[in-house]
Design an enzyme around this catalytic site. Sequence first.
Site, mmCIF file in Angstrom:
data_model
loop_
_atom_site.group_PDB
_atom_site.id
_atom_site.type_symbol
_atom_site.label_atom_id
_atom_site.label_comp_id
_atom_site.label_asym_id
_atom_site.label_seq_id
_atom_site.Cartn_x
_atom_site.Cartn_y
_atom_site.Cartn_z
ATOM 1 C CE LYS A 1 -3.451 10.676 -24.690
ATOM 2 N NZ LYS A 1 -4.309 10.650 -23.504
ATOM 3 C CG PHE B 1 -6.970 17.612 -24.800
ATOM 4 C CD1 PHE B 1 -7.097 17.128 -26.095
ATOM 5 C CD2 PHE B 1 -7.392 16.817 -23.755
ATOM 6 C CE1 PHE B 1 -7.616 15.863 -26.332
ATOM 7 C CE2 PHE B 1 -7.915 15.549 -23.992
ATOM 8 C CZ PHE B 1 -8.024 15.074 -25.282
ATOM 9 C CB THR B 2 -11.887 17.705 -24.461
ATOM 10 O OG1 THR B 2 -11.047 16.546 -24.409
ATOM 11 C CG2 THR B 2 -12.301 17.952 -25.902
ATOM 12 C CG PHE C 1 -17.414 13.931 -29.277
ATOM 13 C CD1 PHE C 1 -17.454 15.138 -28.603
ATOM 14 C CD2 PHE C 1 -16.491 12.984 -28.890
ATOM 15 C CE1 PHE C 1 -16.577 15.390 -27.544
ATOM 16 C CE2 PHE C 1 -15.609 13.221 -27.850
ATOM 17 C CZ PHE C 1 -15.662 14.432 -27.165
ATOM 18 C CE1 TYR D 1 -4.023 2.021 0.253
ATOM 19 C CE2 TYR D 1 -2.565 3.435 1.533
ATOM 20 C CZ TYR D 1 -3.739 3.248 0.824
ATOM 21 O OH TYR D 1 -4.609 4.281 0.683
ATOM 22 C CG ASP E 1 -0.974 18.161 -21.773
ATOM 23 O OD1 ASP E 1 -0.266 17.122 -21.729
ATOM 24 O OD2 ASP E 1 -2.200 18.129 -21.978
ATOM 25 N NE ARG F 1 -12.036 14.997 -31.779
ATOM 26 C CZ ARG F 1 -12.077 14.807 -30.462
ATOM 27 N NH1 ARG F 1 -10.980 14.856 -29.737
ATOM 28 N NH2 ARG F 1 -13.197 14.576 -29.857
#
Length: 474
Positions: A259, A125-126, A450, A73, A216, A383
């Site tokens: 990514k 970015f969303t 979407f 843990y 980011d 998009r």
Amino acid sequence: MSDRSWAEPYKIKMVEPLRMTSRAEREQAIAEAGYNTFLLKSEDVYIDLLTDSGTNAMSDRQWAGMMLGDEAYAGSRNFYHLEQVCREYYGFKHVVPTHQGRGAEHMLSQLCINPGDSVPGNMYFTTTKLHQELAGGRFVDVIIDEAHDPDSEYPFKGNVDPNKLRALIAEVGAERVAYLSLETNVNMAGGQPCSLANIREVCTLCHEHGIKVFLDATRAIENAWFIKQREAEYGDRSVADILREMCSHADGATISAKKDGLVNIGGLLLLNEDELAERARNMVVVYEGLHTYGGLAGRDMEAMAIGITESAQDDHIRARVGQVEYLAERLLAADIPIVRPTGGHGVFINAAKFLPHIPREQFPAQALTAALYVDSGVRAMERGAVSSGRDIETGENVYPSLELIRLTIPRRVYTQAHMDVTAESIIALHENREQIVGLRFTYEPEQLRFFQARFEPAEGTRIFRAKAKQAAGV
Ligand code: F0G
């Protein structure tokens, strides 16, 4: 550069068989999915180019690392390995793991944004923008104008426009700017990089005004590769070296490790300042898990540590971006309208130009994703106007300047033959593009429509016009 072919710096040890479907099966599957590729079952997809997020293939070393998971843990040995790797490659002092990128975005936004603050960023970015808004911030786009032009060949379309940033600081005052949110290899612009000269310039500008800069760094390694290729003084430097220099100008970073990081799950919040890091560690225990696991299993952290190390190697990233460029070159050779220059994580097709006979109200990009799936089982992502949603005040559809489909390439997953099949399908669709029909909503969710929207063909019952009409030349 040599004119000899290069190939991937790995060979394939394990394969995942794919189910091959007939055209009739795919016509039925897309109709059942309401002509929305998000609603297809993955087992009905042949080549899945929906996203490069969490869809990467891990190496034998990563899988071996999974067996070394220390599932304690507290104080797992895999956390200390991940911490050491992050410090080595990204250079920030403090490492807080999170379950994925948006977990880190949530914490950074809550910690650093006061209600009413402005948060400048190079395109949105969303999830990043949503967390900034949930914390009471107002997102302000300060990306250069070239980023909004799909035909501009500018090599660093991710750059921040320092004049837009200066104008914002003058307008609201430096103390009302929460921080600069600087995305590397800007996703929504088509995977377009920032130059190191620009990163240096805008970080200096911010720091002169006492404003922090958070990267980011989700696709920072792909960005570093473009700097090596396109920014003269960095041609001889390694990608790992360039990455460290990029990060050295910033105060911290959020990362989705799904990514660049070559894993299927995981995220990071990286910080330099001791006090801010302490507050982040206090917060991560509330939302994610203890500060030495952040919602991840020990084995996930081990896979991430090894993945980051593998990802920052020049040979890996040359092959990764090279595969994206290979697909783009095949499409360009057939005059398919794609966003230029080719981005790091995918090829973006200009659907408005591809299907000029379909009006924007019938969603050409959505129609193209459906037609591509029926033709070859390739899954892409819309998009364009469907992703943009409706204007909050008028309730009207928003039609952005970019009406695109994204062919996103997972890392180390598909072969050059898969890219050929994809290109051939798109070229065949282009040759017969008049047969593709537009779509209209049958169901439209209120938020992020979407993902779950459903459609039907705007004429007839199929995404392609009937054969008899084709023969008649209609
Ligand atoms: N930042 C960028 C630039 C992203 O592309 C993503 C995710 C995130 C943050 C959020 O990270 O998904 O781990 O929570 N992009 C995915 C995509 C979903 O398909 O482009 P996450």
